[in-house]
Scaffold this motif. Structure first.
Motif, PDB file in Angstrom:
ATOM      1  N   GLY A   1       0.824  -1.201   0.000  1.00 21.79           N
ATOM      2  CA  GLY A   1       0.000   0.000   0.000  1.00 21.79           C
ATOM      3  C   GLY A   1       0.860   1.254   0.000  1.00 21.79           C
ATOM      4  O   GLY A   1       0.575   2.227  -0.703  1.00 21.79           O
ATOM      5  N   TRP A   2       1.923   1.223   0.793  1.00 15.89           N
ATOM      6  CA  TRP A   2       2.847   2.360   0.868  1.00 15.89           C
ATOM      7  C   TRP A   2       3.523   2.593  -0.481  1.00 15.89           C
ATOM      8  O   TRP A   2       3.697   3.736  -0.914  1.00 15.89           O
ATOM      9  N   SER A   3       3.865   1.513  -1.174  1.00 14.79           N
ATOM     10  CA  SER A   3       4.475   1.654  -2.493  1.00 14.79           C
ATOM     11  C   SER A   3       3.541   2.376  -3.455  1.00 14.79           C
ATOM     12  O   SER A   3       3.952   3.294  -4.181  1.00 14.79           O
ATOM     13  N   GLY A   4       2.268   1.976  -3.452  1.00 20.62           N
ATOM     14  CA  GLY A   4       1.288   2.618  -4.324  1.00 20.62           C
ATOM     15  C   GLY A   4       1.047   4.072  -3.949  1.00 20.62           C
ATOM     16  O   GLY A   4       1.027   4.960  -4.814  1.00 20.62           O
TER      17      GLY A   4
ATOM     18  N   VAL B   1       1.917   7.494  -6.220  1.00 23.72           N
ATOM     19  CA  VAL B   1       0.860   8.462  -6.560  1.00 23.72           C
ATOM     20  C   VAL B   1       1.227   9.848  -6.043  1.00 23.72           C
ATOM     21  O   VAL B   1       1.055  10.859  -6.753  1.00 23.72           O
ATOM     22  N   MET B   2       1.760   9.928  -4.831  1.00 25.73           N
ATOM     23  CA  MET B   2       2.124  11.217  -4.248  1.00 25.73           C
ATOM     24  C   MET B   2       3.269  11.873  -5.030  1.00 25.73           C
ATOM     25  O   MET B   2       3.299  13.089  -5.213  1.00 25.73           O
TER      26      MET B   2
ATOM     27  N   ASP C   1      12.723  18.480   0.523  1.00 22.58           N
ATOM     28  CA  ASP C   1      11.835  18.616   1.675  1.00 22.58           C
ATOM     29  C   ASP C   1      10.466  18.012   1.360  1.00 22.58           C
ATOM     30  O   ASP C   1       9.890  17.280   2.176  1.00 22.58           O
ATOM     31  N   ASP C   2       9.961  18.296   0.174  1.00 17.65           N
ATOM     32  CA  ASP C   2       8.663  17.761  -0.255  1.00 17.65           C
ATOM     33  C   ASP C   2       8.677  16.240  -0.290  1.00 17.65           C
ATOM     34  O   ASP C   2       7.749  15.583   0.202  1.00 17.65           O
ATOM     35  N   ILE C   3       9.737  15.669  -0.841  1.00 18.22           N
ATOM     36  CA  ILE C   3       9.821  14.208  -0.952  1.00 18.22           C
ATOM     37  C   ILE C   3       9.893  13.565   0.431  1.00 18.22           C
ATOM     38  O   ILE C   3       9.257  12.526   0.679  1.00 18.22           O
ATOM     39  N   LEU C   4      10.640  14.175   1.352  1.00 18.30           N
ATOM     40  CA  LEU C   4      10.740  13.624   2.708  1.00 18.30           C
ATOM     41  C   LEU C   4       9.385  13.635   3.401  1.00 18.30           C
ATOM     42  O   LEU C   4       8.944  12.614   3.956  1.00 18.30           O
TER      43      LEU C   4
ATOM     44  N   GLY D   1       2.999   9.445   3.405  1.00 13.28           N
ATOM     45  CA  GLY D   1       2.594   8.252   2.664  1.00 13.28           C
ATOM     46  C   GLY D   1       2.574   7.007   3.528  1.00 13.28           C
ATOM     47  O   GLY D   1       1.686   6.157   3.399  1.00 13.28           O
ATOM     48  N   ILE D   2       3.546   6.893   4.417  1.00 11.76           N
ATOM     49  CA  ILE D   2       3.584   5.747   5.336  1.00 11.76           C
ATOM     50  C   ILE D   2       2.360   5.766   6.256  1.00 11.76           C
ATOM     51  O   ILE D   2       1.735   4.728   6.496  1.00 11.76           O
TER      52      ILE D   2
END
Length: 277
Positions: free
Chosen positions: A162-165, A169-170, A192-195, A201-202
């Motif tokens: 689920g986290w991968s999906g 998407v994010m 910063d956005d990716i972190l 997402g987790i």
């Protein structure tokens, strides 16, 4: 030769391998196992690449350098390494094959450096060999745990896939300039956005997992997309979440994507439960 060509070749080969496995095993659900392994690698890369700044990819596809770096990482994290893990798990490969896979990945890393489309900061090829070999062994152990029907393996598998999906998407939403996060962990706003996206997402994928495990009826599971959307609202009002399109359009896109992810997670859970002998 354009930088993206080797990345594209690896992606195509990986997808073809996955398709061949699905056809050979006659199980589309193999995709769930693939995404589960992708989620595991994503977790590792959260610490190694995003926080640790261990290496940089240069596919030169996206105009934002850090997003381009992440796109290059996705080739290995979403496709190459997880799919090799699926091969190792589904076909119960012997240790010598796992060593061969790890050596092959080290050779690919060396070639990418030679092509000047990848560079390391503090990462070493020995780390690549050790970590990928460990991952392939973990993949074999993981499929055995699922076949035994252990609750912890089902829970974590559902969470990781689920986290991968959700993470993928994010990332697409960031690249499409639909929204981004600004917290201030790093000077580079895109890093910063990716972190922050990874952390969120987790949490969001965990909400999907809990809803599916706790509730049997779909109408109650529909609370998950609403909750996933809801945990972003405080971040929006304090300015951490920056929405770059009209809010009502963002809301519609978000709820549609979240509902689709819920549907996929339901399918994933049913497949994971069927793996048990």
């Amino acid at each position: 030769m354009p930088n993206y060509v080797p990345y594209m070749i690896l992606t195509i080969i990986s997808i073809l391998i996955l398709v061949l496995i699905i056809v050979h095993k006659r199980q589309f659900g193999v995709t769930v196992l693939f995404l589960c392994f992708s989620g595991m690698v994503y977790i590792a890369e959260l610490f190694v690449m995003i926080i640790g700044n261990s290496y940089n990819y240069f596919p030169k596809v996206l105009s934002v350098p850090y997003y381009d770096n992440v796109l290059g990482a996705i080739v290995s994290n979403l496709f190459v390494i997880p799919i090799l893990g699926v091969v190792a798990a589904m076909y119960k490969l012997r240790f010598r094959w796992l060593v061969l896979f790890a050596v092959m990945l080290v050779v690919i890393e060396w070639l990418f450096e030679w092509f000047d489309i990848y560079q390391t900061n503090w990462w070493r090829k020995e780390y690549t060999f050790i970590c990928t070999l460990f991952f392939f062994l973990l993949a074999k152990f993981w499929i055995r745990a699922l076949q035994l029907g252990t609750k912890w393996s089902r829970f974590l598998s559902l969470w990781m896939q689920g986290w991968s999906g959700v993470a993928t998407v994010m990332f697409i939403m960031s690249v499409a300039t639909i929204r981004h996060y600004e917290f201030g962990f790093f000077e580079n706003v895109y890093r910063d956005d990716i972190l922050v996206s990874a952390i969120m997402g987790i949490l969001k994928s965990l909400i999907f997992v809990i809803a599916i495990i706790l509730f049997k009826k779909f109408r109650w599971r529909l609370l998950a997309p609403i909750l996933v959307f809801g945990i972003d609202l405080p971040l929006y009002y304090v300015g951490i979440l920056v929405i770059e399109i009209p809010f009502w359009i963002y809301t519609m896109i978000y709820l549609v994507l979240a509902t689709l992810l819920l549907g996929w997670n339901q399918y994933a859970y049913s497949f994971i439960c069927k793996i048990a002998r």
